[in-house]
Motif scaffolding. Structure first.
Motif, PDB file in Angstrom:
ATOM      1  N   GLY A   1     -17.954  65.920 -43.680  1.00  0.00           N
ATOM      2  CA  GLY A   1     -18.600  65.397 -42.465  1.00  0.00           C
ATOM      3  C   GLY A   1     -17.860  64.253 -41.807  1.00  0.00           C
ATOM      4  N   PHE A   2     -17.460  63.266 -42.579  1.00  0.00           N
ATOM      5  CA  PHE A   2     -16.751  62.115 -42.008  1.00  0.00           C
ATOM      6  C   PHE A   2     -15.327  62.466 -41.587  1.00  0.00           C
ATOM      7  CE2 PHE A   2     -19.434  58.831 -44.535  1.00  0.00           C
ATOM      8  CZ  PHE A   2     -20.383  58.833 -43.517  1.00  0.00           C
ATOM      9  N   ASP A   3     -14.741  63.473 -42.247  1.00  0.00           N
ATOM     10  CA  ASP A   3     -13.355  63.837 -41.908  1.00  0.00           C
ATOM     11  C   ASP A   3     -13.259  64.464 -40.528  1.00  0.00           C
ATOM     12  OD1 ASP A   3     -12.249  63.059 -44.387  1.00  0.00           O
ATOM     13  OD2 ASP A   3     -12.980  64.905 -45.297  1.00  0.00           O
ATOM     14  N   ARG A   4     -14.337  65.092 -40.116  1.00  0.00           N
ATOM     15  CA  ARG A   4     -14.372  65.826 -38.843  1.00  0.00           C
ATOM     16  C   ARG A   4     -13.133  66.722 -38.753  1.00  0.00           C
ATOM     17  NH1 ARG A   4     -17.638  61.943 -34.798  1.00  0.00           N
ATOM     18  NH2 ARG A   4     -18.029  63.955 -33.872  1.00  0.00           N
ATOM     19  N   LEU A   5     -12.415  66.686 -37.632  1.00  0.00           N
ATOM     20  CA  LEU A   5     -11.308  67.638 -37.479  1.00  0.00           C
ATOM     21  C   LEU A   5     -10.131  67.328 -38.395  1.00  0.00           C
ATOM     22  CD1 LEU A   5     -10.593  68.976 -33.914  1.00  0.00           C
ATOM     23  CD2 LEU A   5     -11.026  70.201 -36.033  1.00  0.00           C
TER      24      LEU A   5
ATOM     25  N   LEU B   1     -11.612  69.172 -53.293  1.00  0.00           N
ATOM     26  CA  LEU B   1     -13.025  69.114 -53.700  1.00  0.00           C
ATOM     27  C   LEU B   1     -13.202  68.241 -54.942  1.00  0.00           C
ATOM     28  CD1 LEU B   1     -14.240  72.791 -53.119  1.00  0.00           C
ATOM     29  CD2 LEU B   1     -14.916  70.755 -51.853  1.00  0.00           C
ATOM     30  N   ILE B   2     -12.295  68.385 -55.894  1.00  0.00           N
ATOM     31  CA  ILE B   2     -12.394  67.567 -57.119  1.00  0.00           C
ATOM     32  C   ILE B   2     -12.213  66.086 -56.757  1.00  0.00           C
ATOM     33  CG2 ILE B   2     -11.277  67.054 -59.336  1.00  0.00           C
ATOM     34  CD1 ILE B   2     -10.699  70.120 -59.523  1.00  0.00           C
ATOM     35  N   GLY B   3     -11.291  65.819 -55.866  1.00  0.00           N
ATOM     36  CA  GLY B   3     -11.071  64.424 -55.436  1.00  0.00           C
ATOM     37  C   GLY B   3     -12.322  63.836 -54.807  1.00  0.00           C
ATOM     38  N   LYS B   4     -12.966  64.612 -53.966  1.00  0.00           N
ATOM     39  CA  LYS B   4     -14.188  64.136 -53.306  1.00  0.00           C
ATOM     40  C   LYS B   4     -15.305  63.950 -54.335  1.00  0.00           C
ATOM     41  CE  LYS B   4     -13.290  65.533 -48.573  1.00  0.00           C
ATOM     42  NZ  LYS B   4     -13.602  64.350 -47.815  1.00  0.00           N
ATOM     43  N   ASN B   5     -15.389  64.872 -55.285  1.00  0.00           N
ATOM     44  CA  ASN B   5     -16.426  64.773 -56.324  1.00  0.00           C
ATOM     45  C   ASN B   5     -16.195  63.567 -57.239  1.00  0.00           C
ATOM     46  OD1 ASN B   5     -16.714  68.389 -56.740  1.00  0.00           O
ATOM     47  ND2 ASN B   5     -17.619  67.017 -55.259  1.00  0.00           N
ATOM     48  N   LEU B   6     -14.927  63.329 -57.583  1.00  0.00           N
ATOM     49  CA  LEU B   6     -14.624  62.168 -58.434  1.00  0.00           C
ATOM     50  C   LEU B   6     -14.992  60.861 -57.723  1.00  0.00           C
ATOM     51  CD1 LEU B   6     -11.175  63.014 -60.103  1.00  0.00           C
ATOM     52  CD2 LEU B   6     -13.370  62.675 -61.237  1.00  0.00           C
ATOM     53  N   THR B   7     -14.715  60.826 -56.445  1.00  0.00           N
ATOM     54  CA  THR B   7     -15.065  59.631 -55.656  1.00  0.00           C
ATOM     55  C   THR B   7     -16.576  59.431 -55.658  1.00  0.00           C
ATOM     56  OG1 THR B   7     -13.226  60.203 -54.229  1.00  0.00           O
ATOM     57  CG2 THR B   7     -14.710  58.497 -53.424  1.00  0.00           C
TER      58      THR B   7
ATOM     59  N   ARG C   1     -15.258  51.588 -45.904  1.00  0.00           N
ATOM     60  CA  ARG C   1     -15.164  51.068 -44.529  1.00  0.00           C
ATOM     61  C   ARG C   1     -16.140  51.736 -43.577  1.00  0.00           C
ATOM     62  NH1 ARG C   1      -8.709  51.531 -44.958  1.00  0.00           N
ATOM     63  NH2 ARG C   1      -8.360  49.632 -46.145  1.00  0.00           N
ATOM     64  N   ALA C   2     -16.861  52.758 -44.036  1.00  0.00           N
ATOM     65  CA  ALA C   2     -17.772  53.494 -43.149  1.00  0.00           C
ATOM     66  C   ALA C   2     -19.170  52.865 -43.177  1.00  0.00           C
ATOM     67  CB  ALA C   2     -17.856  54.958 -43.574  1.00  0.00           C
TER      68      ALA C   2
ATOM     69  N   ALA D   1      -4.762  61.472 -57.054  1.00  0.00           N
ATOM     70  CA  ALA D   1      -4.928  60.004 -56.957  1.00  0.00           C
ATOM     71  C   ALA D   1      -4.956  59.558 -55.498  1.00  0.00           C
ATOM     72  CB  ALA D   1      -3.795  59.318 -57.700  1.00  0.00           C
ATOM     73  N   ALA D   2      -4.050  60.123 -54.702  1.00  0.00           N
ATOM     74  CA  ALA D   2      -3.981  59.747 -53.279  1.00  0.00           C
ATOM     75  C   ALA D   2      -5.265  60.140 -52.559  1.00  0.00           C
ATOM     76  CB  ALA D   2      -2.784  60.418 -52.625  1.00  0.00           C
ATOM     77  N   LEU D   3      -5.790  61.334 -52.917  1.00  0.00           N
ATOM     78  CA  LEU D   3      -7.027  61.804 -52.272  1.00  0.00           C
ATOM     79  C   LEU D   3      -8.214  60.901 -52.616  1.00  0.00           C
ATOM     80  CD1 LEU D   3      -6.700  65.649 -52.671  1.00  0.00           C
ATOM     81  CD2 LEU D   3      -7.312  64.493 -50.554  1.00  0.00           C
ATOM     82  N   VAL D   4      -8.338  60.574 -53.907  1.00  0.00           N
ATOM     83  CA  VAL D   4      -9.464  59.727 -54.332  1.00  0.00           C
ATOM     84  C   VAL D   4      -9.333  58.340 -53.699  1.00  0.00           C
ATOM     85  CG1 VAL D   4     -10.616  58.677 -56.320  1.00  0.00           C
ATOM     86  CG2 VAL D   4      -9.767  61.016 -56.473  1.00  0.00           C
ATOM     87  N   GLU D   5      -8.110  57.823 -53.692  1.00  0.00           N
ATOM     88  CA  GLU D   5      -7.873  56.498 -53.102  1.00  0.00           C
ATOM     89  C   GLU D   5      -8.253  56.490 -51.625  1.00  0.00           C
ATOM     90  OE1 GLU D   5      -4.008  54.849 -54.053  1.00  0.00           O
ATOM     91  OE2 GLU D   5      -4.123  53.582 -52.258  1.00  0.00           O
ATOM     92  N   LYS D   6      -7.846  57.533 -50.937  1.00  0.00           N
ATOM     93  CA  LYS D   6      -8.179  57.641 -49.499  1.00  0.00           C
ATOM     94  C   LYS D   6      -9.686  57.719 -49.297  1.00  0.00           C
ATOM     95  CE  LYS D   6      -9.499  60.757 -46.339  1.00  0.00           C
ATOM     96  NZ  LYS D   6     -10.523  61.769 -46.519  1.00  0.00           N
ATOM     97  N   GLU D   7     -10.351  58.511 -50.132  1.00  0.00           N
ATOM     98  CA  GLU D   7     -11.815  58.660 -50.014  1.00  0.00           C
ATOM     99  C   GLU D   7     -12.517  57.324 -50.222  1.00  0.00           C
ATOM    100  OE1 GLU D   7     -14.000  61.262 -49.296  1.00  0.00           O
ATOM    101  OE2 GLU D   7     -12.148  62.160 -48.580  1.00  0.00           O
ATOM    102  N   ILE D   8     -12.089  56.598 -51.247  1.00  0.00           N
ATOM    103  CA  ILE D   8     -12.739  55.310 -51.539  1.00  0.00           C
ATOM    104  C   ILE D   8     -12.544  54.347 -50.371  1.00  0.00           C
ATOM    105  CG2 ILE D   8     -12.700  53.278 -53.053  1.00  0.00           C
ATOM    106  CD1 ILE D   8     -11.987  55.180 -55.357  1.00  0.00           C
TER     107      ILE D   8
END
Lengths: 260, 535
Positions: free
Chosen positions: B361-365, B381-387, B303-304, B291-298
């Motif tokens: 790509g956006f996460d960079r380092l 990876l699942i978090g990024k895919n769900l987003t 904002r990007a 949940a935290a990962l998906v929330e962060k991704e969104i």
């Protein structure tokens, strides 16, 4: 200053004289009535916490951001009227945004030298020497956009030196630079000051400022809260860090976080 | 001063040369070869034009061919500098302010640089000018008129570029600027689709009598029947172009991005923005750390500017680009009757670069945190895919609303079809994307609305992989055609979806292995450079 080699600017005037300088962004004063004098031949440290107004001040001194109010005089010339005369005499280590990302280090230094009317052949030779000095010659065809933070600072520093300016305006010049590079930069700047140049720098590394600078100003919320010679500031038992934390960092202790 | 001018022109030249890949001799040779072919082609074309226009029998071409030709030149002149500004291949005049150059002289330099970056036009117009000068039936001041036309274009393009560059530095406005640029490309298509092609063409050609446009005025001055009115019109356009360019240039030199982006009410309580609203759902249906990962991704993606631009493009540009194939007589065709599905799949392509093929790509380092935190890498990876899936579904919804607004064919079956086809394709795209993301990561600059830098091998790979990922949907369309029933479409998609789930599962395992194996290489690639070159 004994051994001074510079001429052309109005002698006897301070290197930087700023009076009631203000810059307002969206109704908030980033710099608020700043008055400051930087004597010639001094190594001046301009300190402050993040967002205090250091970079905004430097940008105004560089002529990149027009002040909302106040007066700026550099090397005896007023801004904006004497802008060209001032620019001829200053060397900049700006924040990274002023570098040309699509040039190589050698191309950038050569370009900067030519902007100060140094003949192309000399510019090219100095660029080569400076790159070697700053150990950037191995970067070869690498573009500045591909440089690390430390490399970008080093190339900016090398470009600032290329025309031997009277005044150096530097925004966090040692940020991200390794110990060897930082040592080289410090030695070069001290040497320039010994020859009569003035250095005005911002830095968060208080130990460096304490060792290099003979005069310091601390800015907080756009206003100067301390300005004195390093000797006077260190006359007590406090280090520069103690003084800095005392004047800008009151009440920030971890005691409030009982879980920590 | 001359030395400074030479230095600036030289730096611009070097920036343009360096803009193209230079990593090895072969790539440099290819780049040099392509440049030689391009500029050589321009020279050959200019020589041909000189020959054609020098023939006395071709004097009439100044009335039939020259106006639309000059109109094309006008479009080239205005678009190329803006595109170069967005890619960073053009020198910023503001950066020159710190050097001892008179600001008033910088405008002249700006014009010289604009002329240099569109040298193709200069070459072609030189060819035309030579031809006109050699034609005995035409007046000798033809080349002068073309010089005036060139001056107008250079001034206008300098002003347009300055304006766009300032827009790109303003928060919120940069996405609009980006959208404006891509929409310009779709305008001719839209005009033709809506049946206004001839009307608009007539407008730009101008009617009989005094010319209205600079290209028609310049062409008339080059022809057999020049008029004072045409000279006055061209002079007026050139003066207006100069005034516009000068005004925009002065504004750019004074422009302070920090000031422009400063909030007017710094003490106001923070509003509950879109990012807050959109990122609320993961906590309701998922558990931490997913949940935290998906929330962060969104939050991050919303904002990007780069993501916002491609997302907005999906339901704006995407609709416009497919509209001609679904309007008029084409309404009952394949694209017309499946407009929503096609547009939705196209939006998936647009989102691909930032949501699927290069997810770090956006996460960079900052991506190193994923290997350092106490959660399995599969969660990342699942978090990024769900987003990505969430945004794909949101995009389809917005496209459906867009279809309703423009009255494109829309009903419940078509909506279900679009969701099913897009999600099924997304499954395959995610499966392939997880592999490319863990084997071929590259840093992206989230704060730039437009992509900069020369297209890399990932773009080439995308062109190959996207059709592969679309095969299941093509099969579903084939099934519907073969069995003449909607059920066949959904049955084929369901089967493809089931296979896709297995493919996704298998590729996830492979991606996890690749991530572990390539960890060091990936982080080195993502950490390359602090500047904008990798964007």
């Amino acid at each position: 200053m004994p051994g001074a080699v510079y001429n052309g600017s109005v002698s006897g005037e301070p290197a930087i004289a700023v009076s009631q300088l203000s810059k307002v962004y969206g109704g908030k004063a980033a710099v608020d009535g700043l008055t400051l004098t930087v004597p010639r031949g001094s190594f001046f440290g301009f300190l402050g916490p993040n967002g205090a107004g250091k970079t905004t001040t430097i940008r105004m001194l560089m002529g990149l951001a027009p002040p909302t109010s106040g007066e700026i005089s550099i090397l005896g010339f007023s801004l904006p009227d004497g802008a060209i005369e001032i620019k001829k005499r200053i060397g900049l280590v700006p924040d990274e945004s002023l570098l040309f990302d699509h040039l190589t280090g050698a191309e950038y230094i050569e370009f900067v030298a030519r902007m100060y009317s140094i003949p192309r052949a000399t510019a090219r030779e100095r660029a080569r020497e400076l790159l070697e000095l700053f150990q950037l010659d191995s970067a070869g065809r690498k573009l500045i956009g591909e440089y690390s933070k430390g490399m970008r600072k080093r190339v900016a520093m090398a470009a600032a030196l290329v025309h031997r300016p009277e005044l150096y305006l530097m925004d966090e010049p040692f940020e991200g630079v390794d110990a060897v590079g930082a040592r080289l930069m410090k030695d070069l700047l001290l040497e320039q000051v010994r020859h009569g140049a003035t250095v005005f720098l911002t830095s968060h590394v208080l130990e460096v400022v304490e060792r290099l600078c003979d005069r310091v100003a601390i800015i907080n919320e756009g206003r100067i809260i301390v300005e004195d010679s390093m000797t006077a500031l260190r006359s007590g038992a406090e280090t520069l860090e103690d003084i800095f934390v005392r004047v800008v960092g009151v009440g920030r202790t971890a005691d409030a976080l009982d879980w920590l | 001063m001359t030395g400074q001018v030479r230095a600036i022109v030289w730096a611009q030249w070097r920036s343009l040369v360096n803009y193209f890949p230079h990593s090895n001799l072969a790539v440099s040779a290819v780049s040099a070869g392509l440049s030689a072919v391009w500029y050589g082609g321009c020279v050959v074309f200019a020589v041909l034009l000189a020959q054609v226009f020098s023939e006395p029998a071709n004097a009439g071409l100044t009335e039939s061919v020259l106006p639309p030709g000059l109109l094309l030149g006008f479009l080239f002149w205005q678009i190329v500098p803006v595109l170069l500004a967005t890619t960073g291949g053009s020198l910023s005049m503001r950066k020159l302010l710190v050097y001892p150059v008179e600001p008033s002289r910088l405008f002249g330099l700006e014009l010289a640089l604009r002329a240099a970056t569109t040298s193709e036009m200069t070459i072609v117009l030189t060819g035309v000018s030579v031809g006109l000068a050699l034609n005995p039936r035409l007046p000798k001041w033809g080349p002068l008129a073309l010089a005036g036309f060139a001056a107008f274009n250079i001034c206008l393009s300098a002003g347009t570029r300055d304006f766009m560059v300032r827009m790109f530095e303003r928060k919120r406005l940069r996405e609009i600027a980006g959208l404006l640029i891509v929409m310009v490309g779709a305008i001719p298509q839209l005009i033709i689709a809506m049946g206004y092609g001839e009307k608009v063409a007539g407008l730009f050609r101008g009617g009989p009598g005094a010319p209205v446009w600079p290209w028609s005025a310049a062409a008339l001055l080059c022809g057999e029947r020049p008029s004072l009115a045409a000279a006055a019109v061209l002079a007026a356009w050139t003066a207006a172009g100069y005034a516009f360019g000068r005004f925009q240039h002065a504004r750019t030199l004074r422009f302070d991005a920090e000031e422009a982006n400063a909030s007017e009410s710094p003490v106001a309580a923070p509003r509950r923005g879109i990012a807050e609203r959109l990122s609320a759902w993961p906590n309701r249906i998922l558990r931490d750390p997913l949940a935290a990962l998906v929330e962060k991704e969104i939050r991050f993606l919303v904002r990007a500017p780069r993501f916002r631009l491609v997302f907005i493009m999906g339901f704006t540009f995407g609709l416009v680009i497919w509209l001609p194939m679904a309007a008029g007589h084409a309404r009952g065709g394949v694209v017309g009757s499946n407009f929503l599905t096609f547009t939705s799949l196209y939006s998936l392509l647009l989102l691909g670069d930032v949501c699927f093929w290069n997810v770090f790509g956006f996460d960079r380092l900052a991506a190193q945190l994923y290997w350092a935190m106490p959660a399995p890498f599969s969660t990342v990876l699942i978090g990024k895919n769900l987003t990505a899936l969430f945004f794909v579904l949101l995009e389809v919804t917005l496209i459906a609303i867009g279809c309703a607004v423009i009255r494109a064919p829309l009903d419940a079956v078509r909506i279900a079809e679009a969701y099913a086809a897009t999600v099924t394709t997304a499954l395959y795209v995610m499966a392939l994307g997880n592999l490319t993301s863990t084997t071929n990561a590259r840093p992206l600059n989230a704060s730039r609305a437009m992509r900069s830098g020369a297209p890399g091998k990932l773009q080439a790979l995308m062109l190959l992989l996207y059709p592969v990922a679309s095969i299941p949907v093509l099969l579903a369309f084939g099934a519907r055609y073969a069995f003449s029933g909607e059920w066949a479409f959904f049955a084929a998609l369901a089967a493809s979806g089931a296979i896709g789930a297995v493919v996704y599962r298998v590729s996830l395992e492979s991606a996890l292995e690749a991530a572990e194996k390539n960890k060091e290489k990936l982080l080195a690639a993502l950490g390359q450079g602090e500047g904008v070159m990798q964007a």
